[in-house]
Scaffold this motif. Structure first.
Motif, PDB file in Angstrom:
ATOM      1  N   PRO A   8       0.678  -1.469   0.017  1.00 57.31           N
ATOM      2  CA  PRO A   8      -0.297   0.354   0.236  1.00 57.31           C
ATOM      3  C   PRO A   8       0.755   0.737  -0.314  1.00 57.31           C
ATOM      4  O   PRO A   8       2.212   1.612   0.438  1.00 57.31           O
ATOM      5  CB  PRO A   8      -1.057  -0.158   1.427  1.00 57.31           C
ATOM      6  N   SER A   9       0.592   2.064  -1.521  1.00 58.13           N
ATOM      7  CA  SER A   9       1.725   3.279  -1.833  1.00 58.13           C
ATOM      8  C   SER A   9       1.139   3.810   0.205  1.00 58.13           C
ATOM      9  O   SER A   9       2.539   5.004   0.778  1.00 58.13           O
ATOM     10  CB  SER A   9       1.028   4.105  -1.807  1.00 58.13           C
ATOM     11  N   THR A  10       0.083   4.025   0.882  1.00 55.08           N
ATOM     12  CA  THR A  10      -0.031   5.414   2.567  1.00 55.08           C
ATOM     13  C   THR A  10       0.783   4.236   3.525  1.00 55.08           C
ATOM     14  O   THR A  10       1.756   4.968   3.987  1.00 55.08           O
ATOM     15  CB  THR A  10      -1.003   4.823   2.582  1.00 55.08           C
ATOM     16  N   ALA A  11       0.989   2.843   3.210  1.00 53.22           N
ATOM     17  CA  ALA A  11       2.051   2.494   4.238  1.00 53.22           C
ATOM     18  C   ALA A  11       3.813   3.043   4.152  1.00 53.22           C
ATOM     19  O   ALA A  11       4.617   3.218   4.839  1.00 53.22           O
ATOM     20  CB  ALA A  11       2.105   0.812   4.791  1.00 53.22           C
ATOM     21  N   PHE A  12       3.885   2.971   2.165  1.00 54.24           N
ATOM     22  CA  PHE A  12       4.866   3.250   2.136  1.00 54.24           C
ATOM     23  C   PHE A  12       5.842   4.680   2.558  1.00 54.24           C
ATOM     24  O   PHE A  12       6.825   4.991   2.668  1.00 54.24           O
ATOM     25  CB  PHE A  12       5.206   2.790   0.691  1.00 54.24           C
ATOM     26  N   ALA A  13       4.472   5.721   2.331  1.00 51.86           N
ATOM     27  CA  ALA A  13       4.691   6.564   2.330  1.00 51.86           C
ATOM     28  C   ALA A  13       5.051   7.453   4.627  1.00 51.86           C
ATOM     29  O   ALA A  13       6.088   7.967   4.337  1.00 51.86           O
ATOM     30  CB  ALA A  13       3.322   7.257   2.246  1.00 51.86           C
ATOM     31  N   LYS A  14       4.303   6.024   5.030  1.00 54.28           N
ATOM     32  CA  LYS A  14       4.405   6.263   6.748  1.00 54.28           C
ATOM     33  C   LYS A  14       5.899   5.778   6.543  1.00 54.28           C
ATOM     34  O   LYS A  14       6.363   5.975   8.004  1.00 54.28           O
ATOM     35  CB  LYS A  14       3.600   6.136   7.029  1.00 54.28           C
ATOM     36  N   GLY A  15       6.447   4.780   6.032  1.00 56.45           N
ATOM     37  CA  GLY A  15       7.656   4.050   6.461  1.00 56.45           C
ATOM     38  C   GLY A  15       7.409   2.978   8.169  1.00 56.45           C
ATOM     39  O   GLY A  15       8.155   1.968   7.997  1.00 56.45           O
ATOM     40  N   VAL A  16       6.204   2.525   7.393  1.00 57.24           N
ATOM     41  CA  VAL A  16       5.728   1.225   8.339  1.00 57.24           C
ATOM     42  C   VAL A  16       5.978  -0.013   7.056  1.00 57.24           C
ATOM     43  O   VAL A  16       5.570   0.614   5.449  1.00 57.24           O
ATOM     44  CB  VAL A  16       4.046   1.066   7.492  1.00 57.24           C
ATOM     45  N   SER A  17       6.958  -0.919   7.539  1.00 58.79           N
ATOM     46  CA  SER A  17       7.213  -1.936   7.698  1.00 58.79           C
ATOM     47  C   SER A  17       6.542  -3.371   8.827  1.00 58.79           C
ATOM     48  O   SER A  17       6.684  -3.045  10.089  1.00 58.79           O
ATOM     49  CB  SER A  17       8.466  -2.287   7.144  1.00 58.79           C
ATOM     50  N   GLY A  18       7.097  -4.308   8.909  1.00 60.72           N
ATOM     51  CA  GLY A  18       7.087  -5.136   9.221  1.00 60.72           C
ATOM     52  C   GLY A  18       6.539  -7.356   8.887  1.00 60.72           C
ATOM     53  O   GLY A  18       5.878  -6.868   8.096  1.00 60.72           O
ATOM     54  N   THR A  19       5.912  -7.897  10.085  1.00 56.62           N
ATOM     55  CA  THR A  19       5.999  -8.666   9.712  1.00 56.62           C
ATOM     56  C   THR A  19       4.590  -8.981  10.246  1.00 56.62           C
ATOM     57  O   THR A  19       4.270  -8.773  11.127  1.00 56.62           O
ATOM     58  CB  THR A  19       6.027 -10.051   9.850  1.00 56.62           C
ATOM     59  N   LEU A  20       3.123  -9.836   9.840  1.00 53.12           N
ATOM     60  CA  LEU A  20       1.991 -10.329   9.642  1.00 53.12           C
ATOM     61  C   LEU A  20       1.680 -11.224   9.711  1.00 53.12           C
ATOM     62  O   LEU A  20       2.176 -11.802   9.035  1.00 53.12           O
ATOM     63  CB  LEU A  20       0.491  -8.908  10.096  1.00 53.12           C
ATOM     64  N   GLY A  21       0.261 -11.999  10.129  1.00 52.51           N
ATOM     65  CA  GLY A  21      -0.031 -13.285  10.464  1.00 52.51           C
ATOM     66  C   GLY A  21      -1.354 -13.182  10.029  1.00 52.51           C
ATOM     67  O   GLY A  21      -2.803 -12.612  11.169  1.00 52.51           O
ATOM     68  N   VAL A  22      -1.798 -14.123   9.263  1.00 51.36           N
ATOM     69  CA  VAL A  22      -3.512 -13.778   8.633  1.00 51.36           C
ATOM     70  C   VAL A  22      -3.539 -15.701   9.368  1.00 51.36           C
ATOM     71  O   VAL A  22      -3.228 -16.404   9.134  1.00 51.36           O
ATOM     72  CB  VAL A  22      -3.604 -13.366   7.659  1.00 51.36           C
ATOM     73  N   VAL A  23      -4.455 -15.148  10.005  1.00 47.28           N
ATOM     74  CA  VAL A  23      -5.101 -16.359  11.075  1.00 47.28           C
ATOM     75  C   VAL A  23      -6.875 -16.953  10.353  1.00 47.28           C
ATOM     76  O   VAL A  23      -8.052 -15.851   9.578  1.00 47.28           O
ATOM     77  CB  VAL A  23      -6.239 -17.099  12.122  1.00 47.28           C
ATOM     78  N   VAL A  24      -6.915 -18.194   9.821  1.00 47.49           N
ATOM     79  CA  VAL A  24      -8.203 -18.820   8.493  1.00 47.49           C
ATOM     80  C   VAL A  24      -8.620 -20.205   9.134  1.00 47.49           C
ATOM     81  O   VAL A  24      -7.508 -20.355  10.291  1.00 47.49           O
ATOM     82  CB  VAL A  24      -7.383 -18.904   7.338  1.00 47.49           C
TER      83      VAL A  24
END
Length: 67
Positions: A8-24
């Motif tokens: 997402p360009s908004t996350a890139f602009a904010k410098g947001v990064s990391g790892t996330l997990g999706v539970v299904v």
């Protein structure tokens, strides 16, 4: 999944990064239902991860527990 993701360009602009997990939950016939992110972070990254999860074909092999 890697080919379906867009950072997402908004996350890139904010410098947001990391790892996330999706539970299904996988049904007996291999469909994915109720995807969610237990430890929410950046809203845009979370939405992108859930979107990619929903794009995945319903071809999962459910885990079978043998007691």
């Amino acid at each position: 999944m890697a080919t379906n993701r867009t950072y997402p360009s908004t996350a890139f602009a904010k410098g947001v990064s990391g790892t996330l997990g999706v539970v299904v939950t996988s049904t007996k016939d291999g469909r994915i239902i109720h995807p969610f992110i237990p430890n929410e972070g950046d809203k845009d990254l979370d939405e992108e991860a859930l979107g990619v999860t929903r794009l995945h074909p319903d071809e999962w092999v459910p885990l079978e527990l043998i007691a």
